[in-house]
Write a protein that holds these residues in place. Structure first.
Motif, PDB file in Angstrom:
ATOM      1  N   ILE A  38      -3.498   1.995 -12.282  1.00 54.60           N
ATOM      2  CA  ILE A  38      -2.611   1.205 -11.419  1.00 54.60           C
ATOM      3  C   ILE A  38      -1.591   2.115 -10.738  1.00 54.60           C
ATOM      4  O   ILE A  38      -1.296   1.953  -9.546  1.00 54.60           O
ATOM      5  N   ASN A  39      -1.085   3.102 -11.460  1.00 45.67           N
ATOM      6  CA  ASN A  39      -0.139   4.037 -10.836  1.00 45.67           C
ATOM      7  C   ASN A  39      -0.774   4.753  -9.656  1.00 45.67           C
ATOM      8  O   ASN A  39      -0.157   4.936  -8.606  1.00 45.67           O
ATOM      9  N   GLN A  40      -2.044   5.144  -9.867  1.00 46.27           N
ATOM     10  CA  GLN A  40      -2.775   5.852  -8.809  1.00 46.27           C
ATOM     11  C   GLN A  40      -3.030   4.930  -7.620  1.00 46.27           C
ATOM     12  O   GLN A  40      -2.846   5.322  -6.467  1.00 46.27           O
ATOM     13  N   LEU A  41      -3.461   3.716  -7.902  1.00 44.18           N
ATOM     14  CA  LEU A  41      -3.725   2.742  -6.834  1.00 44.18           C
ATOM     15  C   LEU A  41      -2.456   2.437  -6.048  1.00 44.18           C
ATOM     16  O   LEU A  41      -2.472   2.360  -4.810  1.00 44.18           O
ATOM     17  N   ALA A  42      -1.361   2.275  -6.767  1.00 44.18           N
ATOM     18  CA  ALA A  42      -0.106   1.856  -6.124  1.00 44.18           C
ATOM     19  C   ALA A  42       0.335   2.851  -5.063  1.00 44.18           C
ATOM     20  O   ALA A  42       0.955   2.472  -4.057  1.00 44.18           O
ATOM     21  N   ARG A  43      -0.008   4.127  -5.275  1.00 46.45           N
ATOM     22  CA  ARG A  43       0.388   5.158  -4.295  1.00 46.45           C
ATOM     23  C   ARG A  43      -0.295   4.949  -2.949  1.00 46.45           C
ATOM     24  O   ARG A  43       0.158   5.474  -1.939  1.00 46.45           O
ATOM     25  N   ARG A  44      -1.386   4.188  -2.927  1.00 45.29           N
ATOM     26  CA  ARG A  44      -2.091   3.939  -1.658  1.00 45.29           C
ATOM     27  C   ARG A  44      -1.474   2.784  -0.866  1.00 45.29           C
ATOM     28  O   ARG A  44      -1.866   2.520   0.260  1.00 45.29           O
ATOM     29  N   PHE A  45      -0.571   2.051  -1.522  1.00 45.06           N
ATOM     30  CA  PHE A  45      -0.022   0.848  -0.897  1.00 45.06           C
ATOM     31  C   PHE A  45       1.428   1.046  -0.465  1.00 45.06           C
ATOM     32  O   PHE A  45       2.243   1.597  -1.212  1.00 45.06           O
ATOM     33  N   THR A  46       1.727   0.554   0.735  1.00 46.44           N
ATOM     34  CA  THR A  46       3.121   0.504   1.183  1.00 46.44           C
ATOM     35  C   THR A  46       3.856  -0.602   0.424  1.00 46.44           C
ATOM     36  O   THR A  46       5.025  -0.448   0.071  1.00 46.44           O
ATOM     37  N   HIS A  47       3.148  -1.710   0.216  1.00 40.54           N
ATOM     38  CA  HIS A  47       3.774  -2.879  -0.414  1.00 40.54           C
ATOM     39  C   HIS A  47       3.188  -3.144  -1.793  1.00 40.54           C
ATOM     40  O   HIS A  47       1.979  -3.318  -1.932  1.00 40.54           O
ATOM     41  N   VAL A  48       4.051  -3.169  -2.789  1.00 37.99           N
ATOM     42  CA  VAL A  48       3.635  -3.519  -4.149  1.00 37.99           C
ATOM     43  C   VAL A  48       4.592  -4.582  -4.676  1.00 37.99           C
ATOM     44  O   VAL A  48       5.816  -4.454  -4.548  1.00 37.99           O
ATOM     45  N   VAL A  49       4.012  -5.635  -5.251  1.00 35.98           N
ATOM     46  CA  VAL A  49       4.792  -6.689  -5.904  1.00 35.98           C
ATOM     47  C   VAL A  49       4.410  -6.684  -7.382  1.00 35.98           C
ATOM     48  O   VAL A  49       3.223  -6.560  -7.721  1.00 35.98           O
ATOM     49  N   LEU A  50       5.398  -6.800  -8.256  1.00 38.98           N
ATOM     50  CA  LEU A  50       5.124  -6.902  -9.691  1.00 38.98           C
ATOM     51  C   LEU A  50       5.364  -8.342 -10.131  1.00 38.98           C
ATOM     52  O   LEU A  50       6.259  -9.009  -9.611  1.00 38.98           O
ATOM     53  N   THR A  51       4.578  -8.816 -11.100  1.00 43.91           N
ATOM     54  CA  THR A  51       4.948 -10.079 -11.744  1.00 43.91           C
ATOM     55  C   THR A  51       5.325  -9.785 -13.195  1.00 43.91           C
ATOM     56  O   THR A  51       4.879  -8.794 -13.786  1.00 43.91           O
ATOM     57  N   GLN A  52       6.160 -10.645 -13.733  1.00 43.30           N
ATOM     58  CA  GLN A  52       6.701 -10.453 -15.087  1.00 43.30           C
ATOM     59  C   GLN A  52       6.758 -11.806 -15.795  1.00 43.30           C
ATOM     60  O   GLN A  52       7.501 -12.700 -15.385  1.00 43.30           O
ATOM     61  N   ASP A  53       5.944 -11.949 -16.843  1.00 44.12           N
ATOM     62  CA  ASP A  53       5.963 -13.157 -17.674  1.00 44.12           C
ATOM     63  C   ASP A  53       7.327 -13.179 -18.374  1.00 44.12           C
ATOM     64  O   ASP A  53       7.728 -12.171 -18.973  1.00 44.12           O
ATOM     65  N   TRP A  54       8.030 -14.334 -18.333  1.00 45.41           N
ATOM     66  CA  TRP A  54       9.459 -14.300 -18.708  1.00 45.41           C
ATOM     67  C   TRP A  54       9.836 -15.643 -19.317  1.00 45.41           C
ATOM     68  O   TRP A  54      10.268 -16.567 -18.627  1.00 45.41           O
ATOM     69  N   HIS A  55       9.635 -15.753 -20.639  1.00 47.49           N
ATOM     70  CA  HIS A  55       9.765 -17.051 -21.309  1.00 47.49           C
ATOM     71  C   HIS A  55      11.055 -17.170 -22.129  1.00 47.49           C
ATOM     72  O   HIS A  55      11.452 -16.212 -22.813  1.00 47.49           O
ATOM     73  N   PRO A  56      11.642 -18.383 -22.139  1.00 44.98           N
ATOM     74  CA  PRO A  56      12.694 -18.636 -23.116  1.00 44.98           C
ATOM     75  C   PRO A  56      12.076 -18.645 -24.523  1.00 44.98           C
ATOM     76  O   PRO A  56      10.872 -18.875 -24.674  1.00 44.98           O
ATOM     77  N   ALA A  57      12.892 -18.418 -25.549  1.00 44.15           N
ATOM     78  CA  ALA A  57      12.387 -18.243 -26.925  1.00 44.15           C
ATOM     79  C   ALA A  57      11.682 -19.492 -27.452  1.00 44.15           C
ATOM     80  O   ALA A  57      10.868 -19.410 -28.374  1.00 44.15           O
TER      81      ALA A  57
END
Ligand code: VGL
Ligand code: ZN
Length: 211
Positions: A38-57
């Motif tokens: 993914i690090n290698q792939l990301a270098r080919r892209f101008t635009h990268v969006v990350l998602t983050q699973d983010w739950h209350p306890a």
């Protein structure tokens, strides 16, 4: 076949978080193998969006919230069938942090999802009630980003649901298979590829982009 990545394309990196990596509470088998790719792939892209699973306890998707249940069984909730999970990606815990090995300094947006206690959200676009939007669709539209590549964890849940919603929104979507890893619970991986195929989602390998 090689895909030429243009400045109008976007890579969506799904849930590369400690809890989904070896040692995490919902570790995806071999999840760590995709990080360098993914690090290698990301270098080919101008635009990268990350998602983050983010739950209350006390999130509704946790088996711990439903006495008498076990992780990986399903229950019926008002919005549909829900797989129950071990507690994972709880707000402000180490497990919820994006992997420190992910090296994408130019990523411009991180979309958090699953923060409403009563609704799960595998997709980066909308919650499992299929009504509550995260804003990602609006962001991509406003930035005129209509061609998206999806990679990350897990292929059969958050990657697939994100890709399916993007396709439904009329975007051109491909999933990078070897830059993703699956949980594969009760046939979920096969089912996800079938659904993605039916939705016209491309299935490619990182060499198709990296050459
Ligand atoms: C995910 C199960 C529960 C995922 C998130 O990122 O695929 N899977 N929450
Ligand atoms: Zn989750």
């Amino acid at each position: 076949m090689t895909f030429d990545i243009t400045p109008h394309d976007v890579l969506i990196v799904v849930d590369v978080q400690n809890d989904f990596l070896p040692g995490g509470s919902l570790a995806v088998p071999s999840g760590d193998e995709i990080v360098p790719l993914i690090n290698q792939l990301a270098r080919r892209f101008t635009h990268v969006v990350l998602t983050q699973d983010w739950h209350p306890a006390d999130h509704i998707s946790f088996a711990s919230q439903h006495p008498g249940t076990q992780p990986f069984q399903t229950i019926e909730l008002p919005y549909g069938t829900q797989v129950l999970w071990p507690d994972h990606c709880v707000w402000d815990t180490h497990g919820a942090q994006i992997s420190a090995d992910l090296d994408i300094p130019h990523a411009q947006l991180t979309i958090r999802k699953g923060y409403n206690r009563g609704v799960d959200s595998y997709s980066g676009f909308q919650e499992a009630d299929r009504r509550t939007r995260t804003g990602l669709g609006g962001y991509l539209a406003e930035r005129r980003l209509a061609k998206i590549y999806v990679a990350g964890l897990a292929t059969d849940f958050c990657v697939a649901w994100t890709a399916l919603d993007a396709a439904e929104a009329g975007l051109d979507v491909s999933v990078i298979e070897d830059a993703s890893r699956a949980i594969d619970s009760n046939g979920s991986l096969q089912q996800a590829w079938t659904q993605m195929g039916a939705a016209g989602i491309g299935r490619l390998m990182s060499r198709d982009i990296l050459g």
